[in-house]
Design a protein around this motif. Sequence first.
Motif, PDB file in Angstrom:
ATOM      1  N   LYS A  23       0.805  -1.224   0.000  1.00  0.00           N
ATOM      2  CA  LYS A  23       0.000   0.000   0.000  1.00  0.00           C
ATOM      3  C   LYS A  23       0.840   1.278   0.000  1.00  0.00           C
ATOM      4  CE  LYS A  23      -3.928   0.406   2.154  1.00  0.00           C
ATOM      5  NZ  LYS A  23      -4.977   0.472   3.194  1.00  0.00           N
ATOM      6  N   TYR A  24       1.938   1.256   0.743  1.00  0.00           N
ATOM      7  CA  TYR A  24       2.684   2.497   0.953  1.00  0.00           C
ATOM      8  C   TYR A  24       4.173   2.404   0.604  1.00  0.00           C
ATOM      9  CZ  TYR A  24      -1.496   3.399   3.735  1.00  0.00           C
ATOM     10  OH  TYR A  24      -2.803   3.539   4.150  1.00  0.00           O
ATOM     11  N   GLY A  25       4.600   1.251   0.114  1.00  0.00           N
ATOM     12  CA  GLY A  25       6.030   1.080  -0.106  1.00  0.00           C
ATOM     13  C   GLY A  25       6.804   1.041   1.193  1.00  0.00           C
ATOM     14  N   ASP A  26       6.117   0.677   2.281  1.00  0.00           N
ATOM     15  CA  ASP A  26       6.721   0.663   3.614  1.00  0.00           C
ATOM     16  C   ASP A  26       7.481  -0.652   3.795  1.00  0.00           C
ATOM     17  OD1 ASP A  26       7.400   1.090   6.232  1.00  0.00           O
ATOM     18  OD2 ASP A  26       5.382   0.843   7.040  1.00  0.00           O
ATOM     19  N   ALA A  27       8.561  -0.797   3.048  1.00  0.00           N
ATOM     20  CA  ALA A  27       9.320  -2.040   3.064  1.00  0.00           C
ATOM     21  C   ALA A  27      10.735  -1.776   2.561  1.00  0.00           C
ATOM     22  CB  ALA A  27       8.639  -3.097   2.191  1.00  0.00           C
ATOM     23  N   VAL A  28      11.654  -2.603   3.013  1.00  0.00           N
ATOM     24  CA  VAL A  28      13.016  -2.596   2.495  1.00  0.00           C
ATOM     25  C   VAL A  28      13.322  -4.001   2.000  1.00  0.00           C
ATOM     26  CG1 VAL A  28      13.812  -0.733   3.977  1.00  0.00           C
ATOM     27  CG2 VAL A  28      13.985  -3.087   4.791  1.00  0.00           C
ATOM     28  N   PHE A  29      14.282  -4.108   1.105  1.00  0.00           N
ATOM     29  CA  PHE A  29      14.604  -5.442   0.586  1.00  0.00           C
ATOM     30  C   PHE A  29      16.066  -5.532   0.196  1.00  0.00           C
ATOM     31  CE2 PHE A  29      13.612  -3.082  -3.254  1.00  0.00           C
ATOM     32  CZ  PHE A  29      14.414  -3.640  -4.244  1.00  0.00           C
ATOM     33  N   GLU A  30      16.526  -6.775   0.090  1.00  0.00           N
ATOM     34  CA  GLU A  30      17.864  -7.079  -0.388  1.00  0.00           C
ATOM     35  C   GLU A  30      17.739  -8.050  -1.562  1.00  0.00           C
ATOM     36  OE1 GLU A  30      20.978  -6.013   0.571  1.00  0.00           O
ATOM     37  OE2 GLU A  30      19.956  -4.580   1.901  1.00  0.00           O
ATOM     38  N   ARG A  88      18.819 -15.960  -7.801  1.00  0.00           N
ATOM     39  CA  ARG A  88      18.561 -14.604  -7.330  1.00  0.00           C
ATOM     40  C   ARG A  88      17.608 -14.708  -6.143  1.00  0.00           C
ATOM     41  NH1 ARG A  88      17.351  -9.332  -9.974  1.00  0.00           N
ATOM     42  NH2 ARG A  88      17.818 -10.316 -11.980  1.00  0.00           N
ATOM     43  N   VAL A  89      17.985 -14.092  -5.044  1.00  0.00           N
ATOM     44  CA  VAL A  89      17.176 -14.128  -3.826  1.00  0.00           C
ATOM     45  C   VAL A  89      16.668 -12.727  -3.537  1.00  0.00           C
ATOM     46  CG1 VAL A  89      17.164 -14.633  -1.356  1.00  0.00           C
ATOM     47  CG2 VAL A  89      18.597 -15.997  -2.897  1.00  0.00           C
ATOM     48  N   ARG A  90      15.396 -12.623  -3.206  1.00  0.00           N
ATOM     49  CA  ARG A  90      14.857 -11.357  -2.716  1.00  0.00           C
ATOM     50  C   ARG A  90      14.351 -11.565  -1.297  1.00  0.00           C
ATOM     51  NH1 ARG A  90      11.729  -6.257  -4.923  1.00  0.00           N
ATOM     52  NH2 ARG A  90      10.577  -5.659  -3.060  1.00  0.00           N
ATOM     53  N   LEU A  91      14.948 -10.838  -0.375  1.00  0.00           N
ATOM     54  CA  LEU A  91      14.522 -10.842   1.027  1.00  0.00           C
ATOM     55  C   LEU A  91      13.816  -9.521   1.289  1.00  0.00           C
ATOM     56  CD1 LEU A  91      14.499 -11.659   4.036  1.00  0.00           C
ATOM     57  CD2 LEU A  91      16.875 -10.867   4.186  1.00  0.00           C
ATOM     58  N   ASN A  92      12.525  -9.591   1.534  1.00  0.00           N
ATOM     59  CA  ASN A  92      11.688  -8.405   1.700  1.00  0.00           C
ATOM     60  C   ASN A  92      11.234  -8.300   3.156  1.00  0.00           C
ATOM     61  OD1 ASN A  92      10.057  -6.404  -0.232  1.00  0.00           O
ATOM     62  ND2 ASN A  92       8.671  -7.011   1.421  1.00  0.00           N
ATOM     63  N   VAL A  93      11.368  -7.124   3.742  1.00  0.00           N
ATOM     64  CA  VAL A  93      10.953  -6.900   5.127  1.00  0.00           C
ATOM     65  C   VAL A  93       9.985  -5.734   5.166  1.00  0.00           C
ATOM     66  CG1 VAL A  93      11.705  -6.336   7.469  1.00  0.00           C
ATOM     67  CG2 VAL A  93      13.179  -7.731   5.992  1.00  0.00           C
ATOM     68  N   ASP A  94       8.803  -5.940   5.777  1.00  0.00           N
ATOM     69  CA  ASP A  94       7.820  -4.867   5.874  1.00  0.00           C
ATOM     70  C   ASP A  94       7.180  -4.880   7.259  1.00  0.00           C
ATOM     71  OD1 ASP A  94       5.486  -6.681   5.869  1.00  0.00           O
ATOM     72  OD2 ASP A  94       5.946  -6.999   3.759  1.00  0.00           O
ATOM     73  N   ARG A  95       6.229  -3.966   7.461  1.00  0.00           N
ATOM     74  CA  ARG A  95       5.567  -3.876   8.764  1.00  0.00           C
ATOM     75  C   ARG A  95       4.217  -4.594   8.759  1.00  0.00           C
ATOM     76  NH1 ARG A  95       8.659   1.168  10.778  1.00  0.00           N
ATOM     77  NH2 ARG A  95       8.382   2.050   8.704  1.00  0.00           N
ATOM     78  N   GLY A  96       4.032  -5.526   7.846  1.00  0.00           N
ATOM     79  CA  GLY A  96       2.804  -6.310   7.837  1.00  0.00           C
ATOM     80  C   GLY A  96       1.586  -5.516   7.411  1.00  0.00           C
ATOM     81  N   ASP A  97       0.438  -5.833   7.981  1.00  0.00           N
ATOM     82  CA  ASP A  97      -0.830  -5.221   7.598  1.00  0.00           C
ATOM     83  C   ASP A  97      -1.252  -4.168   8.619  1.00  0.00           C
ATOM     84  OD1 ASP A  97      -0.682  -7.163   5.716  1.00  0.00           O
ATOM     85  OD2 ASP A  97      -2.510  -8.228   6.298  1.00  0.00           O
ATOM     86  N   GLY A  98      -2.091  -3.239   8.141  1.00  0.00           N
ATOM     87  CA  GLY A  98      -2.785  -2.346   9.063  1.00  0.00           C
ATOM     88  C   GLY A  98      -2.226  -0.944   9.154  1.00  0.00           C
TER      89      GLY A  98
END
Length: 281
Positions: A23-30, A88-98
Motif C-alpha cells: 500500500k505504501y512502499g513501507d518495506a526494504v529489501f535485499e 537470485r534471492v529477494r529478502l523483503n521486510v515490511d511492517r505487515g498489515d494495518g
Amino acid sequence: MINLNGNLIEDSNFITSENRGYKYGDAVFETIKAVHGKLLFWEDHYFRLMASMRIMRMEIPMNFTMEFLESEILKTIEANALLKSSARVRLNVDRGDGGKYLPKLKAISYNISVEALATDFYSISKQDNYTVDLYKDFFVAPGLLSTLKTNNKAINVLGSIYADENGWENCLLLNTNKNVVEALNGNLFVVSGETIKTPPLEDGCLKGIMRKQLIEVIVNSGDYVIEEASISPFELQKADELFLSNVITGIQPILKYRKKEFVTTIAEDIIRRLNIKLRVS
C-alpha cells in the motif's frame, strides 16, 4: 515456494491488500546472488538491511541474526531445488498489515523468494549496442533515504518504461542538482584514463553492495585511482568507459551513450579481479 515468516508456502496470494509494503512502499529489501548454496557478500547485505531497518524506524526482531536469516534463505533455496545452481534471492521486510501512514503495529514481517540464474560467477556481458541515455522527467533527491533499497521505486519504473519506449537498454538518473546519480538498476562508474569515478552517497545513489566491492577491488588494484565525486552529464561523453554494477550482473558495460561509443578494457580487468577475490575468499 515462498518463505513467509519462516513458513514455506506456494507462490500465490501471500500478501493481502492491506500489506504496508504493497500500500505504501513501507518495506526494504535485499537482492542477493546465491551460488551453490553460498550467499555472495552476505555480511554486507545483512548489515545494509539492518541499517535500512533502523533508518526506516522498524523494530528489529531479536531473532533477526545473520545466522537466522541466512538459514531461512538457504531453506527457501533448497525448497526450490536450487542449492546446486545459482539463484537470485529477494529478502523483503515490511511492517505487515494495518494502519494508514502511521502503522498500527510494530511487528515485522518478512518474505523470501528465489529464482534461477543462468551463470555462477561474473562475466562481462557485451550485449550488442548496450545503449543508455538520461532520464530527465523526474529527479532523485540527494540524501539518506535515496541510498536505501526500499519498495518506493516509482522513478525506476517510469524510467524503465521510458527506456523501453526509446529502444534503450537503460537510463541514467539525475538528482535535483542535475548530477548523474546512477542507472535504473545499478551504480555508475566513469573511467577516464586510470581514474574511475562513481557518484558519492551524498548525491543520492543507492548504497550498492557491488559498488562497495568494486571500490575495494579498485583501491587494492594498484593500477587505478577511485574517486567518489559528483558527475556532470557533460563528463559522460568525454569518458573512455562507462559501466554499471549490481550484485546479479556484476558489471554491465555501457557501449553507447548518445553519439559516443565506449570500449570495455578496464571493465573486463576489474571483473577478472573481482572473480579472483571471490575464488580466494
